[in-house]
Enzyme design. Structure first.
Site, PDB file in Angstrom:
ATOM      1  N   ARG A   1       0.832  -1.209   0.000  1.00 55.72           N
ATOM      2  CA  ARG A   1       0.000   0.000   0.000  1.00 55.72           C
ATOM      3  C   ARG A   1       0.866   1.260   0.000  1.00 55.72           C
ATOM      4  NH1 ARG A   1      -0.859   4.843   2.222  1.00 55.72           N
ATOM      5  NH2 ARG A   1      -0.327   3.978   4.259  1.00 55.72           N
TER       6      ARG A   1
ATOM      7  N   HIS B   1      10.707   6.824   8.005  1.00 56.45           N
ATOM      8  CA  HIS B   1      11.213   6.952   6.644  1.00 56.45           C
ATOM      9  C   HIS B   1      12.731   7.135   6.705  1.00 56.45           C
ATOM     10  CE1 HIS B   1       7.472   7.574   4.073  1.00 56.45           C
ATOM     11  NE2 HIS B   1       7.038   7.265   5.280  1.00 56.45           N
TER      12      HIS B   1
ATOM     13  N   CYS C   1       5.994   9.971   0.188  1.00 63.45           N
ATOM     14  CA  CYS C   1       4.738  10.697   0.373  1.00 63.45           C
ATOM     15  C   CYS C   1       4.656  11.884  -0.584  1.00 63.45           C
ATOM     16  CB  CYS C   1       4.618  11.196   1.812  1.00 63.45           C
ATOM     17  SG  CYS C   1       3.089  12.119   2.125  1.00 63.45           S
TER      18      CYS C   1
END
Length: 302
Positions: free
Chosen positions: A16, A208, A239
């Site tokens: 995802r 991250h 993102c």
């Protein structure tokens, strides 16, 4: 002397979070093969897909098929940003859902055109309804350390937002270093505070690797008492609303770190790398994480 946990749970977010912004359109059958291979590597919790508008996230247009056709192994989580997403997810048979809210107002407005408070008001009845149906709800707290627009986020603001979710009855908080700017001291301090304030809920750390600090932050979080981490096979992800944010920390590298510390995950690194080799031909950049590079170099010599 700090005490490390004996066991850690890995929540795989590659299918995802890792693929949602991929430039190449990955076919459904290739996603399913990736998911199945990750499950067979020992991963029992995974973000499968996202029920968002295909107009905005075309990569997730096959969410229904992904949920319906995936093997039902462990907890399979889907992102549901609004009432329509929740409806579609439940119709497809989803049993675990996630909502995303940023601590930063600016991040929220760039992402979903709402303030943090407006976002909470919108999803509150959705969470309450889902919990009345015994659906597992995961609350993803974005920009918990730094925001690309507002800078450093205050620890007290993160705790307050997390408390709001806990009061709504969510099952898990996934607390994210969205732009990969946190350092180990900040990670230790935030997660120590959250565990102290909210001892009766699952708390997951999501890092991250923008500045190659993710593994150091994970080690600091382990020292704070965290036993759950979001990771992405191959370090896939990023993102679109967080300029400069690169992929999530790589599953295979995190498992290697935990293995070296004697911490059990139940995950086979070799099989994770095999899963990555299935998805690598379908993504737009080469995958060069540490353990996957080693896997590929060994494969060439065999």
């Amino acid at each position: 002397m700090f005490i490390l946990p004996k066991n850690v749970t890995i929540i795989e977010v590659g299918p995802r979070d890792g693929l949602q912004n991929e430039r190449n359109l990955v076919q459904t059958q290739d996603k399913l093969a990736f998911i199945q291979a990750l499950q067979h590597a020992g991963i029992e919790e995974m973000e499968l897909t996202s029920f968002v508008s295909p107009k905005w996230v075309p990569q997730m247009a096959d969410a229904k098929e992904i949920v319906e056709q995936s093997e039902h192994i462990g907890r399979q989580i889907v992102l549901t940003p609004n009432a329509k997403g929740v409806e579609l997810a439940i119709d497809a048979g989803a049993k675990s859902v996630a909502f995303f809210v940023g601590v930063s107002n600016s991040f929220n407005q760039k992402n979903i055109n709402r303030t943090t408070a407006d976002s909470m008001r919108a999803i509150t009845p959705l969470i309450q309804d889902l919990k009345s149906k015994d659906i597992f709800v995961r609350a993803c707290i974005s920009t918990a350390f730094y925001c690309p627009y507002e800078g450093k986020i205050q620890l007290e603001d993160v705790i307050q937002l997390c408390k709001q979710f806990v009061e709504l009855g969510v099952d898990e908080l996934s607390v994210a270093d969205t732009i990969g700017q946190a350092n180990p001291v900040e990670s230790y301090n935030l997660f120590s505070a959250l565990l102290n304030e909210l001892p009766n809920i699952l708390i997951t750390a999501h890092f991250h690797d923008t500045r190659k600090m993710a593994l150091a932050n994970i080690f600091a979080s382990l020292q704070a008492g965290i036993q759950r981490f979001d990771t992405s096979a191959g370090g896939l992800g990023g993102c679109p609303f967080a300029p400069g944010a690169t992929g999530n920390v790589a599953t295979e590298d995190v498992v290697h770190l935990l293995d070296s510390l004697g911490i059990q995950t139940g995950i086979d690194i070799e099989k994770v790398c095999e899963a990555i080799s299935l998805i690598e031909p379908h993504v737009s950049r080469p995958i060069e994480t540490g353990m996957y590079r080693l896997y590929k170099s060994r494969s060439k010599t065999q």
